[in-house]
Motif scaffolding. Structure first.
Motif: not given
Length: 194
Positions: A45-47, A51-58, A149-151, A166-170
């Motif tokens: 799925g594409a967002f 609607d994109r949420k930031p991904l945790p920095v790993l 990355l849970a959820g 590029r903004n760090g969002a999924l």
């Protein structure tokens, strides 16, 4: 060095129990619905940007022993693949991932793998055999990276692939194996975003 007598009944029984536990864990983790966190298994799925949420920095250690912090890739599109050497689907998709990486790296796309549930030797052998050239973080026995990355991904879905804008969002995710054409088609519009 003392060697255990593998012929004893107790040792054989212990090895059988360990093998059964390992097989059960492996089947539960490689695309099975045995995990409590199974939302979206087998889907892509594409967002939309809004609607994109930031991904945790790993961050962590790579298979070659280097330290890697994904914040170093800020401003780039990042493709993250979660894999394990014992997963047949991961083995099948690895050439597609490397091919896509080679096709898009000149456009500012960075690939990063997360080796889940392997020991370092197994992960290193997999990367060498599959001729993977992008960095791969090691998720230790504590699953510290996957738990962040849970959820976002199902912790029971290996392989999984994420495209981070590029903004760090999924921007896109696949909770299943991907092919070159699927990943390229998903990646191209994210790369084209300004």
């Amino acid at each position: 060095m003392l060697r255990p007598n593998l012929g004893t009944r107790r040792t054989r029984r212990s090895l059988a129990v360990i093998a059964a536990i390992a097989l059960t864990f492996g089947l539960a983790a490689c695309g099975s619905s045995g995990s409590k966190n199974t939302d979206g298994l087998g889907t892509t799925g594409a967002f939309a940007p809004k609607d994109r949420k930031p991904l945790p920095v790993l961050s962590g250690t790579t298979l070659d022993g280097a330290k890697l912090d994904l914040s170093a890739y800020k401003g780039k599109v990042v493709v993250m693949n979660i894999w394990a050497s014992w997963c047949d689907s991961c083995q099948a998709e690895a050439p597609y991932l490397e091919r896509t990486y080679e096709a898009f790296k000149s456009q500012g796309v960075q690939f990063v793998g997360i080796d889940a549930r392997d020991n370092d030797g197994q992960g290193q052998a997999f990367v060498k055999q599959q001729q993977i050239t992008y960095p791969n973080l090691v998720d230790g026995d504590d699953s510290a990276l996957l738990s962040k990355l849970a959820g976002i991904v199902s912790l029971g879905s290996v392989p999984s692939t994420l495209i981070i804008d590029r903004n760090g969002a999924l921007a896109w995710r696949a909770l299943m194996p991907v092919t070159y054409s699927e990943l390229s088609a998903a990646l191209a519009p994210v790369v084209a975003e300004t």
